[in-house]
Design an enzyme around this catalytic site. Sequence first.
Site, PDB file in Angstrom:
ATOM      1  N   GLU A   1     113.353  53.721  -0.532  1.00  0.00           N
ATOM      2  CA  GLU A   1     114.508  54.891   0.174  1.00  0.00           C
ATOM      3  C   GLU A   1     113.997  55.509   0.481  1.00  0.00           C
ATOM      4  OE1 GLU A   1     118.006  56.530  -2.991  1.00  0.00           O
ATOM      5  OE2 GLU A   1     116.130  56.671  -3.864  1.00  0.00           O
TER       6      GLU A   1
ATOM      7  N   ALA B   1     110.010  58.173  -9.480  1.00  0.00           N
ATOM      8  CA  ALA B   1     109.892  56.383  -9.835  1.00  0.00           C
ATOM      9  C   ALA B   1     110.972  56.468  -8.382  1.00  0.00           C
ATOM     10  CB  ALA B   1     110.277  56.352 -11.543  1.00  0.00           C
TER      11      ALA B   1
ATOM     12  N   GLU C   1     114.225  53.506  -8.704  1.00  0.00           N
ATOM     13  CA  GLU C   1     115.600  52.340  -8.799  1.00  0.00           C
ATOM     14  C   GLU C   1     116.071  51.219  -9.136  1.00  0.00           C
ATOM     15  OE1 GLU C   1     118.196  55.060  -6.534  1.00  0.00           O
ATOM     16  OE2 GLU C   1     116.763  54.865  -7.477  1.00  0.00           O
ATOM     17  N   ASN C   2     115.164  50.240  -7.612  1.00  0.00           N
ATOM     18  CA  ASN C   2     115.328  49.236  -7.506  1.00  0.00           C
ATOM     19  C   ASN C   2     116.006  48.632  -8.465  1.00  0.00           C
ATOM     20  OD1 ASN C   2     112.887  49.710  -5.553  1.00  0.00           O
ATOM     21  ND2 ASN C   2     111.810  49.787  -6.659  1.00  0.00           N
TER      22      ASN C   2
ATOM     23  N   HIS D   1     116.899  58.300 -16.054  1.00  0.00           N
ATOM     24  CA  HIS D   1     117.176  58.327 -15.143  1.00  0.00           C
ATOM     25  C   HIS D   1     117.152  56.887 -14.117  1.00  0.00           C
ATOM     26  CE1 HIS D   1     117.244  61.295 -11.450  1.00  0.00           C
ATOM     27  NE2 HIS D   1     117.166  60.088 -10.661  1.00  0.00           N
ATOM     28  N   GLU D   2     116.260  56.424 -14.324  1.00  0.00           N
ATOM     29  CA  GLU D   2     116.088  55.631 -13.232  1.00  0.00           C
ATOM     30  C   GLU D   2     117.833  53.951 -13.812  1.00  0.00           C
ATOM     31  OE1 GLU D   2     115.215  55.678 -10.349  1.00  0.00           O
ATOM     32  OE2 GLU D   2     114.185  57.697 -11.263  1.00  0.00           O
TER      33      GLU D   2
ATOM     34  N   HIS E   1     120.912  54.505 -12.670  1.00  0.00           N
ATOM     35  CA  HIS E   1     121.014  54.535 -10.816  1.00  0.00           C
ATOM     36  C   HIS E   1     121.620  52.538 -11.146  1.00  0.00           C
ATOM     37  CE1 HIS E   1     119.991  58.015  -9.029  1.00  0.00           C
ATOM     38  NE2 HIS E   1     118.579  57.905  -9.246  1.00  0.00           N
TER      39      HIS E   1
ATOM     40  N   ARG F   1     109.095  65.848   2.908  1.00  0.00           N
ATOM     41  CA  ARG F   1     109.029  66.903   1.304  1.00  0.00           C
ATOM     42  C   ARG F   1     107.855  67.385   0.865  1.00  0.00           C
ATOM     43  NH1 ARG F   1     111.736  62.703  -2.797  1.00  0.00           N
ATOM     44  NH2 ARG F   1     111.332  61.365  -1.634  1.00  0.00           N
TER      45      ARG F   1
END
Length: 972
Positions: free
Chosen positions: A156, A311, A313-314, A346-347, A350, A864
């Site tokens: 990503e 992290a 989220e694959n 959080h992951e 996703h 970033r």
Amino acid sequence: MHWLLYVSVAAACVLRPAAPAEYLLPGDTPPHHYSLKYAFDIDPNTNFSFYGVVDILLHANSATSKIVLHAKDYTVSDNGVSIAGPQTPKVAGVRLNDTYNLLTISLDRDLQPGRNYTLTIPFYGNLKQGLDGAYISTYVNKETKTKEYLIATQFEAISARKGFPCFDEPMYKATFTITIGHHKDFNAISNMPLESSSTNNALEDHWPWTKIESTFKKPQSDFVWDTYEKSVAMSTYLMAFVVSKFSHVTSPDDLSDTKFRIWARNDAMDQTAYASITGPKALAYFEQWFNVSYPLPKQDMIAIPDFAAGAMENWGLITYRETELLYDEKQSSFLNKERVAEVIAHELAHQWFGNLVTMKWWSDLWLNEGFATFAASVAVNHVEPTWNADRSYAADNMLSVLNLDALESSHPVSVPIDDPKRISEIFDEISYRKGSTLIRMMTMFLGDEVFRKAINKYLRKYSYHNAEQDDLWRELTAVSQDYGTLTRNVTVKQIMDTWTTQTGYPILTVIRDYGEKSLTITQRRYLSLSEKKSSAHPSWWVPLSVLCEAEARDSPAPLQWLAADEGLTQQHSFQHGSGPEQWVLFNYDMIAPYRVNYDQRNWQLLTNTLRSEHTRVPVMGRVQLLSDAFALAWTNNLDYSTALNLASYLQREKDYLPLSTGLKALAKIENVLKRTPDYGAFQKFVRKLIGETYEKSGGLATRRIMNGQDLNSVKMQVTTSAWACRMKVPGCEENAMQLFQQWMDSENPDENNPIPLDLRRTVYCVGVSRGSVLAWRFALAREQRANVAAARDALLQALTCTREVWILAQYLEWTITEGSEVRRQDAGAVIANIIRSPVGYYVAKDFVYDRIEDIYNAFKGQGRRVGHIMKTLLEQFTTQSELDNFLSWREQNAKYLADSKLSVEQAIEKARVNIDWITKNRRAVVDKLREFSTEEDLELSHDPSRLRLTHSAAAGLTVHVLCIVLTPLYIV
């Protein structure tokens, strides 16, 4: 098998604009399925060479003689590219456009519309040590002292093309079958479970020996070929694999129906227990909360020693930084534990929002990240109910949004992206935190039942597909209309478009008529630059949650709305129930991101209550009041006397959220005063404000921290201790130095650390700052020997606290030196922390200006990080000459800032905000700080040790104590 139908329909019905932008794929030949085979030679003597072949099953939407997809950073074997299908077209040419990484394969005839074809592309190259694409990484086994290698992926947003030729846009979903060849001493994992393992060379038929024999040696009999089950349909950025010598633990079967494994370095396996319990608990809860089953048979979570983001989220293989997954009871703080729980939740969120249903284009990234950020608080609240995560996350997210979104250079939540290079810049507080804040707002004005029912319909309708925000609005509106939850004949789209397609948020001005029990409201956009007047006149649908002093907190007035066309050109009238001597409080539950300014009398009524009986105002209301008062004072919409008088009640505040809010607001003032002669006045004011709370919270003693499970108490002690040492509260630094010296005197400091876990960041920083070079080298040695990432992270930050200029210069040099003491993933944070310190600022500013080319090369592809460094640097500016020098430097170095354009613009505006404040407010605010702190104990001057503290503060020798702030690297 139903998802096979989904992928067929999705692939055949991909829609694109009639004239797609040049950076977008044309959409003529969307993929159905990838069969991807790799062979990796994890050997530094071959420069980590690899060879791969991808067979892509395509569907021809139209007659075309070109297939356009993405490829980057490897060689495509031109004479090996072929296509099979009806009438057997032949490849006439292969060309790569480096600008947008477009790989164009020309054919000798058109593909037939409606027919399927198989495109075969061999490719080969060498793995790099970057942090995106498929990359090689290293670590040292602490037990064997040997250097080990692993291969990890981070695809990503647009780095899947660095791993293999593919259609690297989120709307091109397809299934995957992956085979990975590797030496038998390694193991490999991917999105799906292992289907088979063989010693037969899976690439033998595709091996173009004459082309690459010198680059990649043929796998020998000690190679293993692992093939994984066919995946569900997913976007390319979610494909993942890791080749390593890691081990794993399997979670207890009774926590989830899904097989859960936690992977880590062999010598870190004792740090996986908390994740092995928290992960399956959160996953099982999400299945209940979404009312949609997790679609994969397994979930792997793996801790990568060098990882760019928090992290990723694959699907089925979530990759983490070690600090975000591993937890050690003897080396990780309570706050580390909270962070691990948050990131895991959080992951896992996703897996539904982002993986099952994916945005069509990165403009709607917030649908992924905003929802996952919000849902994390819901799951953590379930897994760890005593933490009050729903309340604390909501406050943290909103306060962050109110700061960034007050800049004219902010951006909408749903933001147009006209260049793939801009994608990385929107992984910021707006997409994550404002997105989360707006989703929470919807749950509050729609109700939990309506919201969850609509989300369930949305997930089921768009499973294995892509969606836009309007698709979500339709589902929410339909269910809300069934329940009659929205009044005034308004749709969710009408409300939410004012929040997601516009930049910024409103400030409401509330003026009461004390004789009539009525008030008027106006709205306009709030901006941080006090004199800045926006040329546009945006307006919002604003949910008005109002609490009157006359009402009980458990039965406030029903929610009302300020429409987008109300309160802008004319005042909006509002009736309420408070008498002339009773206050009115808007946004007491922080339902939405807006600020409120009252008439002076209402401010005084609120202040009187806070100073006499502050618990009569709800906790979130106190947070909102403190944030608003200081922000409005900063922009000259409120007198600082009012803000400081209101904040003075914090001396008695026992809840962490309001106290931390007040201190964060004061930190903005500290930031612009810390290099001026007025810093001592600021310190004196804050000493008076927090001194008693610091003592009551436990100071630097162990009695409150040891074995404590009250997160509020721990945070109170940690925060007040950090501020107390920085503000020279008598005895704080002395206590810290004693603890640090005890640690240095320990016979085995790597095993015996007397400093309480949650206080270590504060104590380490004081110890390094006030200690000699020996103290710095001691901390460095501990960092090098630490086997727990959280412990290393605390020490890495503490090392930035030194006042030795030559050490800071050396430390900065390490951040851009391959193989140095600073890992690539930590380099940006080290530079930023040095910039923030009063001494380090000057060293780091010169370093950034002089070495920007080296910084750019060290962080290539990670705009970033460069952007974060620029923001941190310019946030320290307080003079026009500093800004003018930067603007001149920027012109000369524009090419190094091209990938950080938005961040740089925001940084410049933040610098202008600081300069504006210094010009208009500094003198008056310093006078008020002195006025409010005149009652401080004058016996300070009679205590020699306290006298030394006062003298050092006056001399500007400020200890750079690092508050516990999450690394600003977003969980993706």
